[in-house]
Design a protein around this motif. Structure first.
Motif, PDB file in Angstrom:
ATOM      1  N   MET A 249      29.025   4.783  11.685  1.00 17.70           N
ATOM      2  CA  MET A 249      27.821   3.974  11.552  1.00 17.70           C
ATOM      3  C   MET A 249      26.712   4.591  12.373  1.00 17.70           C
ATOM      4  O   MET A 249      26.955   5.437  13.239  1.00 17.70           O
ATOM      5  N   LYS A 250      25.507   4.171  12.065  1.00 16.19           N
ATOM      6  CA  LYS A 250      24.341   4.692  12.781  1.00 16.19           C
ATOM      7  C   LYS A 250      23.579   3.544  13.431  1.00 16.19           C
ATOM      8  O   LYS A 250      23.368   2.494  12.825  1.00 16.19           O
ATOM      9  N   LEU A 251      23.153   3.782  14.656  1.00 14.56           N
ATOM     10  CA  LEU A 251      22.271   2.859  15.366  1.00 14.56           C
ATOM     11  C   LEU A 251      20.935   3.560  15.556  1.00 14.56           C
ATOM     12  O   LEU A 251      20.883   4.688  16.057  1.00 14.56           O
ATOM     13  N   ILE A 252      19.866   2.906  15.132  1.00 12.82           N
ATOM     14  CA  ILE A 252      18.526   3.470  15.285  1.00 12.82           C
ATOM     15  C   ILE A 252      17.748   2.575  16.237  1.00 12.82           C
ATOM     16  O   ILE A 252      17.477   1.410  15.940  1.00 12.82           O
ATOM     17  N   PHE A 253      17.417   3.124  17.406  1.00  3.98           N
ATOM     18  CA  PHE A 253      16.658   2.389  18.411  1.00  3.98           C
ATOM     19  C   PHE A 253      15.182   2.765  18.298  1.00  3.98           C
ATOM     20  O   PHE A 253      14.836   3.952  18.269  1.00  3.98           O
ATOM     21  N   ILE A 254      14.325   1.756  18.245  1.00  2.00           N
ATOM     22  CA  ILE A 254      12.883   1.987  18.179  1.00  2.00           C
ATOM     23  C   ILE A 254      12.229   1.303  19.371  1.00  2.00           C
ATOM     24  O   ILE A 254      12.422   0.088  19.581  1.00  2.00           O
ATOM     25  N   ARG A 255      11.474   2.060  20.142  1.00  3.00           N
ATOM     26  CA  ARG A 255      10.720   1.445  21.233  1.00  3.00           C
ATOM     27  C   ARG A 255       9.447   0.819  20.649  1.00  3.00           C
ATOM     28  O   ARG A 255       8.882   1.332  19.675  1.00  3.00           O
ATOM     29  N   HIS A 256       9.009  -0.267  21.253  1.00  2.00           N
ATOM     30  CA  HIS A 256       7.777  -0.930  20.813  1.00  2.00           C
ATOM     31  C   HIS A 256       6.577   0.009  20.921  1.00  2.00           C
ATOM     32  O   HIS A 256       6.614   1.029  21.613  1.00  2.00           O
ATOM     33  N   GLY A 257       5.486  -0.367  20.271  1.00  2.00           N
ATOM     34  CA  GLY A 257       4.267   0.432  20.294  1.00  2.00           C
ATOM     35  C   GLY A 257       3.550   0.363  21.628  1.00  2.00           C
ATOM     36  O   GLY A 257       3.951  -0.354  22.552  1.00  2.00           O
ATOM     37  N   ASP A 258       2.461   1.123  21.731  1.00  2.00           N
ATOM     38  CA  ASP A 258       1.672   1.185  22.966  1.00  2.00           C
ATOM     39  C   ASP A 258       1.386  -0.242  23.441  1.00  2.00           C
ATOM     40  O   ASP A 258       0.743  -1.028  22.735  1.00  2.00           O
ATOM     41  N   PRO A 259       1.854  -0.595  24.654  1.00  2.00           N
ATOM     42  CA  PRO A 259       1.875  -2.012  25.040  1.00  2.00           C
ATOM     43  C   PRO A 259       0.642  -2.503  25.799  1.00  2.00           C
ATOM     44  O   PRO A 259       0.023  -1.770  26.568  1.00  2.00           O
ATOM     45  N   ASP A 260       0.338  -3.751  25.543  1.00  4.09           N
ATOM     46  CA  ASP A 260      -0.544  -4.534  26.400  1.00  4.09           C
ATOM     47  C   ASP A 260       0.392  -5.455  27.173  1.00  4.09           C
ATOM     48  O   ASP A 260       0.726  -6.541  26.719  1.00  4.09           O
ATOM     49  N   TYR A 261       0.856  -4.980  28.327  1.00  6.60           N
ATOM     50  CA  TYR A 261       1.876  -5.718  29.066  1.00  6.60           C
ATOM     51  C   TYR A 261       1.363  -7.074  29.546  1.00  6.60           C
ATOM     52  O   TYR A 261       2.109  -8.058  29.582  1.00  6.60           O
TER      53      TYR A 261
ATOM     54  N   LYS B  69      -4.248   0.771  19.807  1.00  8.54           N
ATOM     55  CA  LYS B  69      -3.499   1.996  19.523  1.00  8.54           C
ATOM     56  C   LYS B  69      -2.073   1.668  19.104  1.00  8.54           C
ATOM     57  O   LYS B  69      -1.530   2.256  18.162  1.00  8.54           O
ATOM     58  N   GLY B  70      -1.464   0.714  19.796  1.00  4.41           N
ATOM     59  CA  GLY B  70      -0.110   0.320  19.462  1.00  4.41           C
ATOM     60  C   GLY B  70       0.004  -0.228  18.053  1.00  4.41           C
ATOM     61  O   GLY B  70       1.003  -0.003  17.358  1.00  4.41           O
ATOM     62  N   ILE B  71      -1.007  -0.946  17.612  1.00  6.60           N
ATOM     63  CA  ILE B  71      -1.019  -1.477  16.243  1.00  6.60           C
ATOM     64  C   ILE B  71      -1.089  -0.335  15.233  1.00  6.60           C
ATOM     65  O   ILE B  71      -0.399  -0.361  14.202  1.00  6.60           O
ATOM     66  N   ARG B  72      -1.889   0.694  15.540  1.00  4.42           N
ATOM     67  CA  ARG B  72      -1.952   1.864  14.647  1.00  4.42           C
ATOM     68  C   ARG B  72      -0.593   2.572  14.610  1.00  4.42           C
ATOM     69  O   ARG B  72      -0.116   2.975  13.547  1.00  4.42           O
ATOM     70  N   GLU B  73       0.026   2.720  15.783  1.00  3.88           N
ATOM     71  CA  GLU B  73       1.331   3.376  15.846  1.00  3.88           C
ATOM     72  C   GLU B  73       2.364   2.614  15.016  1.00  3.88           C
ATOM     73  O   GLU B  73       3.158   3.224  14.278  1.00  3.88           O
ATOM     74  N   ALA B  74       2.367   1.292  15.136  1.00  6.56           N
ATOM     75  CA  ALA B  74       3.335   0.480  14.399  1.00  6.56           C
ATOM     76  C   ALA B  74       3.129   0.604  12.891  1.00  6.56           C
ATOM     77  O   ALA B  74       4.099   0.627  12.118  1.00  6.56           O
ATOM     78  N   ALA B  75       1.872   0.694  12.472  1.00 10.92           N
ATOM     79  CA  ALA B  75       1.592   0.851  11.044  1.00 10.92           C
ATOM     80  C   ALA B  75       2.157   2.175  10.522  1.00 10.92           C
ATOM     81  O   ALA B  75       2.740   2.229   9.424  1.00 10.92           O
ATOM     82  N   LEU B  76       2.012   3.237  11.306  1.00  8.63           N
ATOM     83  CA  LEU B  76       2.555   4.530  10.904  1.00  8.63           C
ATOM     84  C   LEU B  76       4.081   4.507  10.910  1.00  8.63           C
ATOM     85  O   LEU B  76       4.724   5.136  10.066  1.00  8.63           O
ATOM     86  N   LEU B  77       4.651   3.787  11.858  1.00 12.74           N
ATOM     87  CA  LEU B  77       6.104   3.612  11.892  1.00 12.74           C
ATOM     88  C   LEU B  77       6.580   2.915  10.622  1.00 12.74           C
ATOM     89  O   LEU B  77       7.595   3.292  10.034  1.00 12.74           O
ATOM     90  N   GLY B  78       5.837   1.903  10.196  1.00 13.04           N
ATOM     91  CA  GLY B  78       6.189   1.199   8.971  1.00 13.04           C
ATOM     92  C   GLY B  78       6.238   2.132   7.772  1.00 13.04           C
ATOM     93  O   GLY B  78       7.133   2.024   6.918  1.00 13.04           O
ATOM     94  N   GLU B  79       5.287   3.057   7.701  1.00 12.65           N
ATOM     95  CA  GLU B  79       5.299   4.036   6.613  1.00 12.65           C
ATOM     96  C   GLU B  79       6.536   4.934   6.699  1.00 12.65           C
ATOM     97  O   GLU B  79       7.134   5.294   5.680  1.00 12.65           O
ATOM     98  N   ARG B  80       6.927   5.276   7.924  1.00 15.55           N
ATOM     99  CA  ARG B  80       8.078   6.169   8.108  1.00 15.55           C
ATOM    100  C   ARG B  80       9.375   5.547   7.620  1.00 15.55           C
ATOM    101  O   ARG B  80      10.209   6.221   7.013  1.00 15.55           O
ATOM    102  N   VAL B  81       9.564   4.254   7.873  1.00 10.61           N
ATOM    103  CA  VAL B  81      10.863   3.629   7.586  1.00 10.61           C
ATOM    104  C   VAL B  81      11.003   3.157   6.152  1.00 10.61           C
ATOM    105  O   VAL B  81      12.068   2.678   5.758  1.00 10.61           O
ATOM    106  N   ARG B  82       9.946   3.298   5.355  1.00  9.90           N
ATOM    107  CA  ARG B  82       9.907   2.687   4.033  1.00  9.90           C
ATOM    108  C   ARG B  82      11.113   3.058   3.163  1.00  9.90           C
ATOM    109  O   ARG B  82      11.614   2.240   2.393  1.00  9.90           O
TER     110      ARG B  82
END
Length: 240
Positions: free
Chosen positions: A1-13, A21-34
């Motif tokens: 089996m495979k485990l894929i760990f994804i760290r959250h986007g650029d954070p506003d802690y 920027k984090g929102i842009r990163e997450a959008a690109l991540l969404g395209e990657r996992v499609r």
């Protein structure tokens, strides 16, 4: 089996969410996992992880299952000895490298520096709880821990994705790979929205160990010209 760990986007802690920027990163991540073939998606309960997961959920057409224990590692030590609010990582190199126990996968969480701080959750109890929860999750997919390896059922080819945080990912990798958490968290870096993949490897039928296939990969950012965030890194990142 495979485990894929994804760290959250650029954070506003401060507000437990993502920066622009984090929102842009997450959008690109969404395209990657499609086009990923995913059997289940799990998400930390914290806002920055859940915000990161939104484009992933849309791309995979599935709602993530929220797990409280995937939140950032809660174990704390004396704030005077740790970093910030008593985080048990980000120790100065000249300090932590002088403590042999921190290199040992069986003793690092029992080292004197890691001992309980008042009423705050202890490093040992949260680490052991995380290991138990992770093993329980894997067992539900036919992958059961036995000492330092796993017994796997035939046809165990599931792929699960976990959207969470850097330190808790290293805690889980420590358990899966048999490497101490301090060695991992001080020796490796996972950029925001990075992808880390570990897979079960059967060198003999039915008996497996986990092996890292990639760590901290951010090609979805690089290919689209989005700079890699250095949140959580103290030096200068290599940039192409």
């Amino acid at each position: 089996m495979k485990l894929i760990f994804i760290r959250h986007g650029d954070p506003d802690y401060e507000h437990d969410t993502l920066t622009e920027k984090g929102i842009r990163e997450a959008a690109l991540l969404g395209e990657r996992v499609r086009d990923w073939k995913v059997d289940e998606l799990y998400v930390s309960c914290l806002g920055r992880a859940r915000k990161t997961a939104e484009p992933v959920e849309a791309a995979l057409n599935r709602k993530g299952i929220v797990l409280d224990w995937l939140q950032e590692f809660r174990g704390r030590i004396d704030a005077k000895r740790g970093y910030g609010d008593g985080y048990p990582w980000d120790f100065a190199p000249a300090f932590w490298t002088g403590i042999p126990e921190l290199y040992d996968k069986e003793t690092w969480y029992r080292a004197e520096i890691m001992q309980k701080n008042g009423d705050l959750p202890s490093v040992e109890e949260v680490y052991l709880e995380t290991c138990e929860k992770l093993d329980g999750l894997l067992a539900a997919y036919g992958c059961r821990r036995e000492k330092g390896y796993y017994r796997v059922e035939p046809g165990n080819d599931k792929t699960i994705v976990l959207v969470c945080h850097m330190a808790i990912t290293f805690v889980m990798l420590s358990h899966l790979l048999g490497i101490s958490f301090p060695a991992l968290v001080h020796g490796m870096f996972l950029p925001p929205t990075s992808v880390t993949v570990v897979g079960s490897e059967e060198m003999e039928p039915g008996i497996a160990s986990f092996r890292c296939q990639c760590m901290g990969d951010v090609w979805h950012l690089r290919k689209n010209g989005e700079p890699v965030s250095d949140k959580g890194y103290f030096g200068e990142l290599f940039r192409e």
